[in-house]
Design a protein around this motif. Structure first.
Motif, PDB file in Angstrom:
ATOM      1  N   SER C  44       0.842  -1.208   0.000  1.00 23.71           N
ATOM      2  CA  SER C  44       0.000   0.000   0.000  1.00 23.71           C
ATOM      3  C   SER C  44       0.867   1.244   0.000  1.00 23.71           C
ATOM      4  O   SER C  44       0.579   2.213  -0.713  1.00 23.71           O
ATOM      5  CB  SER C  44      -0.899   0.006   1.233  1.00 23.71           C
ATOM      6  OG  SER C  44      -1.705  -1.134   1.253  1.00 23.71           O
ATOM      7  N   GLU C  89      -6.736   1.223  -0.462  1.00 23.20           N
ATOM      8  CA  GLU C  89      -7.088   0.041   0.317  1.00 23.20           C
ATOM      9  C   GLU C  89      -8.260   0.366   1.244  1.00 23.20           C
ATOM     10  O   GLU C  89      -8.296   1.431   1.845  1.00 23.20           O
ATOM     11  CB  GLU C  89      -5.871  -0.373   1.154  1.00 23.20           C
ATOM     12  CG  GLU C  89      -6.059  -1.630   1.954  1.00 23.20           C
ATOM     13  CD  GLU C  89      -4.752  -2.065   2.603  1.00 23.20           C
ATOM     14  OE1 GLU C  89      -3.815  -1.241   2.684  1.00 23.20           O
ATOM     15  OE2 GLU C  89      -4.669  -3.217   3.023  1.00 23.20           O
ATOM     16  N   ASP C 165      -5.514  -1.136  -5.036  1.00 17.63           N
ATOM     17  CA  ASP C 165      -4.928  -1.693  -3.811  1.00 17.63           C
ATOM     18  C   ASP C 165      -5.907  -2.693  -3.199  1.00 17.63           C
ATOM     19  O   ASP C 165      -6.884  -2.307  -2.567  1.00 17.63           O
ATOM     20  CB  ASP C 165      -4.599  -0.569  -2.832  1.00 17.63           C
ATOM     21  CG  ASP C 165      -3.692  -1.052  -1.711  1.00 17.63           C
ATOM     22  OD1 ASP C 165      -3.453  -2.275  -1.628  1.00 17.63           O
ATOM     23  OD2 ASP C 165      -3.221  -0.201  -0.925  1.00 17.63           O
ATOM     24  N   GLU C 166      -5.636  -3.944  -3.408  1.00 17.39           N
ATOM     25  CA  GLU C 166      -6.446  -5.040  -2.881  1.00 17.39           C
ATOM     26  C   GLU C 166      -7.941  -4.845  -3.124  1.00 17.39           C
ATOM     27  O   GLU C 166      -8.730  -4.770  -2.183  1.00 17.39           O
ATOM     28  CB  GLU C 166      -6.176  -5.215  -1.372  1.00 17.39           C
ATOM     29  CG  GLU C 166      -4.711  -5.511  -1.134  1.00 17.39           C
ATOM     30  CD  GLU C 166      -4.457  -6.149   0.215  1.00 17.39           C
ATOM     31  OE1 GLU C 166      -5.348  -6.832   0.715  1.00 17.39           O
ATOM     32  OE2 GLU C 166      -3.355  -5.965   0.735  1.00 17.39           O
TER      33      GLU C 166
END
Ligand code: ATP
Ligand code: MG
Lengths: 325, 289, 243
Positions: C44, C89, C165-166
């Motif tokens: 991140s 994230e 991000d994820e």
């Protein structure tokens, strides 16, 4: 030991300061007021620096001390020691009430309510004839703190200096002790790390109330002395000028700096005494200093000297990554 | 007591409270900012209008936009100086800075406009309407209509426009707002310009009711606090209702008990709310309602 | 080929503690690159630094070139205007706004731009679930729906390079596949994407290039076909059962 020696030296030099500065009446006038307003600022300092809240009610504590001194000495003819007790008790009662009301408020709600409280106190003071209404209370006798055979009387500012100075030094000592006390440490933890404070079993609301109760009498004691020094109290004590003066004094040098508030007060009042620009000009200066310091040096003037040189990026020397392509 | 007349007075006063508070409500709701210079901005708004009329001979209705423009500029400049603190959400320092701005405005106004009380004269004050026992002026009517209009427009902008969405986004999460390509600094500046313009506008409409002085800011701001707090910190609809309620309370308390202690009574009301419903004060989101 | 995004000597630290040091990373246009690594590896931190954005106040040095222009020192919203977009994230939507408001209240690229910004209808076609819930507050949506909305927001802005991000965090395994396939289709249509993904098994099915981050360093990079057989990846992420 060494620190105590330096502190003692500072105390002695501070006491002799008016004489070192020539001993003129203007010097005494200015220094006495610096000592009184500096004391007043320490009351706020504890709330602002240690609790991290902005109390805007400290003009009310200051004025409460002054009014108590005035009414008790003029109407009830109490002696100065007794009026000091009266001033402190008045401030404690006021702080307890206000503290209870604001117990669960934080940041701007806290500031709003304390400000509103100050406005209402001002409103009451200028309307209620018991408090002298808009005329205030005049005819406050000279300060007489004589104990038994020892005569301790002050009429002029030159005579006032030892008392104002003693009050200031005692206050600074008290603040110093407070910061090392369990309450002071707890307050700081409640301010800096509320979650940890809860986990350590600290009761945040009780601590906030206690700090409030420590702080209010300090400003009230300053007000008490101010009443004798000026021989008059009136609703002008609630003027925002005092509030802004206190706040500026606290933040000017830097928060949680033991001598910060008195140095800040000194800088501001020396400007007012020796380089005055009139009432409007002084307001402009005060407001301008406040804005400039907070916008340019949010940590206070003391941070300028200690600002570290820009560090080189911590990770320049990282090894080149291995590639396996 | 003439109940109908007190009702009319209360409505007028209530709208003046709500109008003076509207800019601050937005400020508090969107940026969690408290502006202790609000009262002084009100004072400057009134004096700028007065000065423009006196110096240029422009009529009242043209002096109003001049004061509003000045208010917007003052607000925007304030925010430019405080930008860093705002982005850091350093609320403690921000509050103190706004107090400092108040002092600057008061000192500056003292130099510019003098210490004498003045009157901001509106020709609408001279036009009366009478309906049986009830009496009010065209100025009162303008105040009420303008307040309602401003609140409706503000609600509409917040709820229905992209600009309003940006303000609500900044209120919820300024960092995330940046990732929408929005320059958060400009949004904050806009919010402050609105605050300045709105309070100046309020001043030009409300100030003709009483003499104006450069030292009046401090007193002026107290009712604004109460309106904003009672209205539910930052709620636009809430502060309108609170302003109106407070106006009625003031009018009837003044008529039935004593005008001198109205402020104190209002404060007691505030304390009661704070002690009984402290949860409402902790809020600060969802201000668009 | 000339990379559309190039990162050089990027170093990020939090209050003196180094978190990421990447000496180079390049994204070729129209490719999907994956970044994998353990929790706390700095994934991140890396993508946030590329986007010039953070919720904290890290120290960042190094350069980020977007189409040859160094955007490293620009504020976050200027990255966005140039088409370098981040879906952060976790919390990536405005809970107080409705789905539709979330989609409309973005600053779309100027019409003169060559970048393709999706219209609201186009993102609804891509994520039909969002159309069904257009009037609902984003705060009332499930975690997976929020992730879709966050991605849809980014598409509205006309991404040149999209940093995800994820995006699959908290999604059911089947939805993860659906989402990653949607990302793949965008890449096939010409978009450049850098994807941070915990689910390495799913990621290797869609990405072109894989980067392995460990304690802030890029310890391995390469085409996914080669990386799949890298013992470190197999051991740590794919398990013994793999190939
Ligand atoms: N705000 C912060 N303040 C201080 N240190 C931080 C902060 N954010 C991250 N770090 C540190 O930087 C390192 C990298 O964190 P980062 O969030 O980038 O990891 P990650 O690879 O994204 O992990 P995850 O898979 O859990 O999301 C960690 O050691 C973390 O402790
Ligand atoms: Mg992460």
């Amino acid at each position: 030991m060494k620190r105590a020696g330096i502190a003692l030296l500072l105390v002695v030099v501070g006491f002799l300061l008016p004489r070192l500065l020539g001993g003129s009446t203007l010097v005494y006038d200015t220094l006495v007021v610096i000592a009184i307003f500096g004391t007043m600022a320490y009351g706020l300092d504890i709330i602002l620096s240690d609790l991290g809240e902005i109390s805007l009610a400290h003009t009310a504590f200051f004025a409460a001390g002054a009014y108590a001194a005035a009414l008790l000495s003029v109407n009830a003819e109490w002696g100065a020691w007794a009026t000091l007790g009266g001033a402190i008790v008045t401030a404690l009662v006021l702080a307890a009430v206000l503290g209870a009301i604001t117990l669960r408020t934080r940041e701007f709600a806290f500031s709003l309510v304390t400000y509103a409280a100050a406005v209402v106190c001002a409103n009451i003071a200028s309307n209620w004839s018991f408090l002298g209404g808009s005329d205030g209370v005049v005819g406050i006798p000279a300060l007489d703190l004589s104990i038994g055979p020892i005569t301790l009387v002050a009429g002029t500012n030159t005579q006032f200096w030892p008392y104002a100075y003693t009050l200031l030094v005692l206050t600074i000592y008290l603040v110093h002790r407070f910061r090392r006390s369990r309450l002071g440490q707890a307050a700081l933890m409640v301010h800096m790390n509320p979650r940890l404070a809860v986990m350590s079993g600290l009761d945040g609301q009780r601590i906030r109330l206690m700090v409030f109760l420590v702080s209010a009498p300090i400003s009230a004691a300053a007000g008490w002395l101010y009443a004798y020094q000026r021989a008059y109290v009136g609703p002008d004590l609630f003027d925002t000028y005092f509030l802004v003066l206190m706040l500026t004094a606290v933040i000017l040098v830097g928060r949680r700096n033991l001598l910060g508030p008195v140095l800040g007060t000194a800088i501001l009042l020396v400007q007012k005494s020796f380089l005055s620009l009139g009432a409007y000009g002084d307001k402009l200066v005060l407001g301008g200093v406040l804005v400039a310091v907070l916008c340019l040096f949010p940590k206070g003037l003391a941070s300028i000297r200690f600002r570290r040189p820009a560090r080189t990026p911590a990770m320049r020397s990282v090894a080149v990554e291995k590639r396996i392509v | 007591m003439n109940v109908a007349q007190q009702l009319v007075n209360g409505i007028t006063i209530g709208h003046s409270y709500a109008l003076v508070a509207v800019g601050w409500t937005l400020l508090l709701g969107s940026a969690r900012l408290v502006n202790f210079g609000h009262g002084q901005m009100y004072m400057v708004g009134a004096f700028v209008a007065w000065w423009v009329m006196r110096m240029t001979g422009l009529p009242y209705l043209l002096a109003v936009p001049a004061a509003v423009a000045m208010g917007a500029v003052i607000g925007a400049v304030m925010q430019m100086l405080m930008l860093r603190l705002t982005l850091e959400q350093n609320l403690v320092s921000l509050m103190i800075v706004t107090l400092g701005f108040g002092q600057i405005l008061e000192g500056g106004a003292g130099f510019a406009f003098g210490a004498q009380p003045q009157r901001l004269v509106s020709p609408l004050e001279g036009i009366d309407f009478r309906f049986g026992p009830v009496w009010f002026t065209a100025q009162d009517l303008l105040l009420v209509v303008a307040t309602i209009a401003l609140f409706l427009v503000l609600r509409w902008v917040l709820a229905r426009t992209v600009l309003g969405s940006w303000v609500r986004m900044v209120a919820e999460d300024p960092k995330l707002t940046q990732l929408g390509g929005v320059n958060v600094a400009l949004v904050y500046m806009g919010i402050f310009a609105f605050e300045g313009a709105a309070v100046a506008f309020a001043a030009t409409l409300v100030a003709p009711r009483t003499p104006i002085m450069t030292s009046m800011g401090f007193d002026q701001v107290i009712m604004t606090f109460v309106v904003v707090v009672l209205g539910g910190i930052g709620s636009v609809g809430g502060s309108y209702a609170a302003g109106l309620g407070l106006g009625l309370f003031t009018a009837f308390f003044g008529a039935l008990v004593s005008p001198a202690y109205t402020t104190t009574a209002v404060f007691v009301l505030l304390i009661a709310v704070m002690v009984l419903r402290p949860g409402d004060l902790a809020a600060g989101r969802g201000f668009a309602r | 080929m000339i990379p559309v995004l190039e990162v050089r000597n990027l170093a990020v630290s939090y209050g003196g503690d180094a978190a990421v040091a990447v000496s180079s990373l390049a994204l070729q246009p129209g490719t999907l690159s994956g970044v994998v690594g353990a929790n706390g590896a700095g994934k991140s931190t890396l993508v946030n630094a590329i986007a010039g954005w953070s919720r904290a106040a890290p120290r960042v040095s190094g350069s980020v070139l977007l189409d040859g222009e160094d955007v490293g020192s620009l504020p976050a919203h200027e990255h966005v205007r140039r088409g370098l977009l981040l879906v952060p994230e976790g919390h990536g939507v405005f809970l107080g706004l409705s789905v539709e408001e979330n989609l409309r209240a973005v600053r779309s690229p100027p019409s003169s731009s060559v970048r393709r910004a999706f219209s609201v209808d186009e993102v609804y076609d891509l994520f039909p679930r969002l159309r069904e819930r257009r009037a609902n507050a984003a705060g009332s949506m499930s975690g997976g729906e929020r992730q879709m909305l966050a991605m849809a927001r980014a598409l509205r802005l006309g991404p040149r390079v999209l940093l995800l991000d994820e995006p699959s965090i908290g999604l059911a395994p089947r939805l993860v596949i659906t989402l990653l396939q949607a990302v793949r289709r965008l890449v096939d249509a010409g978009m450049t994407v850098l994807l941070v993904e915990q689910n390495v098994r799913a990621a290797v099915e869609v990405v072109d290039t894989l980067h392995l981050l460990e304690r802030g360093r890029m310890i391995a990079s390469g085409p996914v076909a080669a990386m799949k057989d890298d013992p470190r990846i197999i051991e740590a992420y794919l398990g013994a059962s793999h190939g």
